[in-house]
Design an enzyme around this catalytic site. Structure first.
Site, PDB file in Angstrom:
ATOM      1  N   TYR A 154      54.030  41.268  25.197  1.00 13.51           N
ATOM      2  CA  TYR A 154      54.087  41.369  23.732  1.00 13.51           C
ATOM      3  C   TYR A 154      53.530  42.717  23.281  1.00 13.51           C
ATOM      4  O   TYR A 154      54.178  43.453  22.535  1.00 13.51           O
ATOM      5  CB  TYR A 154      53.295  40.216  23.125  1.00 13.51           C
ATOM      6  CG  TYR A 154      53.386  40.124  21.607  1.00 13.51           C
ATOM      7  CD1 TYR A 154      54.567  39.761  20.988  1.00 13.51           C
ATOM      8  CD2 TYR A 154      52.278  40.406  20.816  1.00 13.51           C
ATOM      9  CE1 TYR A 154      54.653  39.675  19.597  1.00 13.51           C
ATOM     10  CE2 TYR A 154      52.346  40.318  19.433  1.00 13.51           C
ATOM     11  CZ  TYR A 154      53.535  39.948  18.834  1.00 13.51           C
ATOM     12  OH  TYR A 154      53.617  39.872  17.456  1.00 13.51           O
ATOM     13  N   ALA A 156      53.128  45.417  25.039  1.00 16.16           N
ATOM     14  CA  ALA A 156      53.978  46.512  25.546  1.00 16.16           C
ATOM     15  C   ALA A 156      55.215  46.673  24.668  1.00 16.16           C
ATOM     16  O   ALA A 156      55.611  47.787  24.332  1.00 16.16           O
ATOM     17  CB  ALA A 156      54.384  46.234  26.992  1.00 16.16           C
ATOM     18  N   LYS A 158      55.561  45.892  21.535  1.00 17.55           N
ATOM     19  CA  LYS A 158      55.206  46.403  20.202  1.00 17.55           C
ATOM     20  C   LYS A 158      54.825  47.888  20.281  1.00 17.55           C
ATOM     21  O   LYS A 158      55.134  48.655  19.376  1.00 17.55           O
ATOM     22  CB  LYS A 158      54.064  45.572  19.598  1.00 17.55           C
ATOM     23  CG  LYS A 158      54.447  44.102  19.328  1.00 17.55           C
ATOM     24  CD  LYS A 158      55.557  43.990  18.296  1.00 17.55           C
ATOM     25  CE  LYS A 158      55.846  42.552  17.901  1.00 17.55           C
ATOM     26  NZ  LYS A 158      56.960  42.440  16.933  1.00 17.55           N
TER      27      LYS A 158
HETATM   28  P1  NDP Z   1      58.477  33.152  13.697  1.00 12.09           P
HETATM   29  O1  NDP Z   1      58.534  32.588  15.063  1.00 12.09           O
HETATM   30  O2  NDP Z   1      58.170  32.254  12.566  1.00 12.09           O
HETATM   31  O3  NDP Z   1      59.825  33.944  13.381  1.00 12.09           O
HETATM   32  C1  NDP Z   1      60.476  34.680  14.363  1.00 12.09           C
HETATM   33  C2  NDP Z   1      61.868  34.993  13.866  1.00 12.09           C
HETATM   34  O4  NDP Z   1      62.531  35.788  14.858  1.00 12.09           O
HETATM   35  C3  NDP Z   1      62.712  33.751  13.637  1.00 12.09           C
HETATM   36  O5  NDP Z   1      63.448  33.893  12.467  1.00 12.09           O
HETATM   37  C4  NDP Z   1      63.644  33.733  14.846  1.00 12.09           C
HETATM   38  O6  NDP Z   1      64.883  33.171  14.454  1.00 12.09           O
HETATM   39  C5  NDP Z   1      63.807  35.231  15.107  1.00 12.09           C
HETATM   40  N1  NDP Z   1      64.254  35.521  16.458  1.00 12.09           N
HETATM   41  C6  NDP Z   1      63.641  35.231  17.633  1.00 12.09           C
HETATM   42  N2  NDP Z   1      64.410  35.629  18.658  1.00 12.09           N
HETATM   43  C7  NDP Z   1      65.530  36.167  18.111  1.00 12.09           C
HETATM   44  C8  NDP Z   1      66.706  36.743  18.657  1.00 12.09           C
HETATM   45  N3  NDP Z   1      66.906  36.850  19.976  1.00 12.09           N
HETATM   46  N4  NDP Z   1      67.662  37.185  17.818  1.00 12.09           N
HETATM   47  C9  NDP Z   1      67.488  37.086  16.469  1.00 12.09           C
HETATM   48  N5  NDP Z   1      66.397  36.558  15.890  1.00 12.09           N
HETATM   49  C10 NDP Z   1      65.436  36.101  16.717  1.00 12.09           C
HETATM   50  O7  NDP Z   1      57.398  34.310  13.804  1.00 12.09           O
HETATM   51  P2  NDP Z   1      56.789  35.350  12.752  1.00 12.09           P
HETATM   52  O8  NDP Z   1      57.384  35.202  11.431  1.00 12.09           O
HETATM   53  O9  NDP Z   1      55.337  35.284  12.889  1.00 12.09           O
HETATM   54  O10 NDP Z   1      57.260  36.708  13.456  1.00 12.09           O
HETATM   55  C11 NDP Z   1      57.957  37.732  12.767  1.00 12.09           C
HETATM   56  C12 NDP Z   1      57.511  39.061  13.347  1.00 12.09           C
HETATM   57  O11 NDP Z   1      56.153  39.276  13.017  1.00 12.09           O
HETATM   58  C13 NDP Z   1      57.617  39.140  14.867  1.00 12.09           C
HETATM   59  O12 NDP Z   1      58.126  40.399  15.244  1.00 12.09           O
HETATM   60  C14 NDP Z   1      56.178  39.002  15.307  1.00 12.09           C
HETATM   61  O13 NDP Z   1      55.944  39.632  16.541  1.00 12.09           O
HETATM   62  C15 NDP Z   1      55.462  39.693  14.164  1.00 12.09           C
HETATM   63  N6  NDP Z   1      54.047  39.351  14.048  1.00 12.09           N
HETATM   64  C16 NDP Z   1      53.665  38.068  13.833  1.00 12.09           C
HETATM   65  C17 NDP Z   1      52.316  37.750  13.746  1.00 12.09           C
HETATM   66  C18 NDP Z   1      51.837  36.353  13.540  1.00 12.09           C
HETATM   67  O14 NDP Z   1      50.663  36.059  13.798  1.00 12.09           O
HETATM   68  N7  NDP Z   1      52.680  35.459  13.070  1.00 12.09           N
HETATM   69  C19 NDP Z   1      51.287  38.791  13.877  1.00 12.09           C
HETATM   70  C20 NDP Z   1      51.804  40.096  14.075  1.00 12.09           C
HETATM   71  C21 NDP Z   1      53.127  40.361  14.158  1.00 12.09           C
HETATM   72  P3  NDP Z   1      65.857  32.293  15.368  1.00 12.09           P
HETATM   73  O15 NDP Z   1      65.038  31.495  16.302  1.00 12.09           O
HETATM   74  O16 NDP Z   1      66.611  31.507  14.339  1.00 12.09           O
HETATM   75  O17 NDP Z   1      66.737  33.306  16.035  1.00 12.09           O
END
Ligand code: NDP
Length: 271
Positions: A154, A156, A158
């Site tokens: 993760y 790496a 980011k």
């Molecule tokens: P969620 O798991 O709630 O959302 C992740 C989203 O990414 C979903 O909509 C999922 O949709 C989508 N996704 C996952 N894999 C794919 C794929 N292969 N193609 C297209 N869409 C994909 O997590 P968050 O809202 O927390 O995460 C959003 C971002 O924020 C991420 O990049 C995460 O690393 C970052 N982040 C989150 C933190 C936290 O604590 N929540 C902290 C710091 C950063 P679906 O499954 O429908 O494809």
């Protein structure tokens, strides 16, 4: 950029958490929003809800690990709204396992979604963002500022996003493109439930108290303010700001802090 009214915004990973909140908030501010993710039904429900409240939105099923689907996402935005002003590369996946134990396929999977997903979407969006002097945004993480134990793949992915986006910024210095790396700290969402364990299966539960975290709506508002101010780096809260600051002056202390915090999690892989 003076507000998002009338601008076209693409958000990846918009079916849940931070991406959903970003899409909803952009629509409230008057943007034309294109939501991308794999879960079509969730996207349909969110878009229906946005429209029922007077917002303008559409959706496109996309797996960001597939270049052709990323191209289709961008084409959908341009076909529907005539251009593109903001791309938010938010789709993401996490993990929880020590590097000693983890299947290498887990790291590939994280790079595919978090890094390559950002690269593919940027590749197809860039000509339109250059034309509009728009914004390219990557939702990175505090784990993209300092290594987070138990999250090698993760962190790496980011860091890779950051290196990629910073370079795109410099290459476009004279083309009026805004590039921002946003680094949320712990935010209540599905990310820890879907996080991969050592063997690549989903964790299915969260080891942390989600109620004590920032909400996706708070993060979305800060990111949108960052876009409006054309910031380079968008830090969210005390955790992110402290990490950024302490890393400069006392990185060893930060290592110990990160170890301690993550070792305290229930069932922490750090023994
Ligand atoms: P969620 O798991 O709630 O959302 C992740 C989203 O990414 C979903 O909509 C999922 O949709 C989508 N996704 C996952 N894999 C794919 C794929 N292969 N193609 C297209 N869409 C994909 O997590 P968050 O809202 O927390 O995460 C959003 C971002 O924020 C991420 O990049 C995460 O690393 C970052 N982040 C989150 C933190 C936290 O604590 N929540 C902290 C710091 C950063 P679906 O499954 O429908 O494809």
């Amino acid at each position: 950029m003076k507000g998002l009214k009338g601008k076209t915004v693409v958000v990846t990973g918009a079916s849940s958490g931070i991406g959903e909140a970003l899409a909803r908030e952009c629509a409230v501010q008057g943007a034309n929003v294109v939501l991308g993710a794999r879960s079509l039904q969730k996207l349909q429900l969110i878009v229906g809800d946005i429209r029922s409240k007077g917002g303008e939105a559409t959706y496109c099923a996309v797996d960001v690990t597939k270049p052709e689907e990323c191209r289709n996402l961008i084409d959908t935005a341009v076909g529907e709204y005539g251009g593109l002003d903001v791309l938010i590369c938010n789709a993401g996946l996490s993990m929880r396992a020590l590097f000693d134990d983890v299947d290498l396929e887990v790291l590939h999977r994280l790079m595919d979604v978090n890094f390559w997903g950002t690269v593919y979407c940027t590749k197809y969006a860039l000509p339109y963002l250059q034309a509009s002097h728009g914004s390219l945004v990557g939702i990175s993480s505090v784990a993209g500022l300092h290594g987070l134990p138990g999250r090698t793949g993760y962190s790496a992915s980011k860091y890779a996003m950051t290196g990629f986006l910073e370079t795109v910024r410099i290459e476009n210095l004279k083309k009026g493109l805004h590039v921002m790396v946003a680094c949320p700290g712990f935010t209540a969402s599905n990310v820890r439930f879907s996080a991969l364990t050592a063997d690549g299966s989903s964790q299915g539960e969260t080891p942390r108290d989600e109620a004590k975290m920032m909400t996706p709506e708070q993060v979305a508002r800060i990111v949108i303010r960052g876009i409006e101010k054309r910031k380079r780096l968008c830090l969210m809260e005390a955790e992110g700001r402290a990490t950024h600051f302490i890393k400069k002056f006392a990185p060893g202390f930060l290592d110990r802090m990160f170890y301690m915090v993550m070792a305290r999690e229930p069932d922490s892989p750090l023994k």
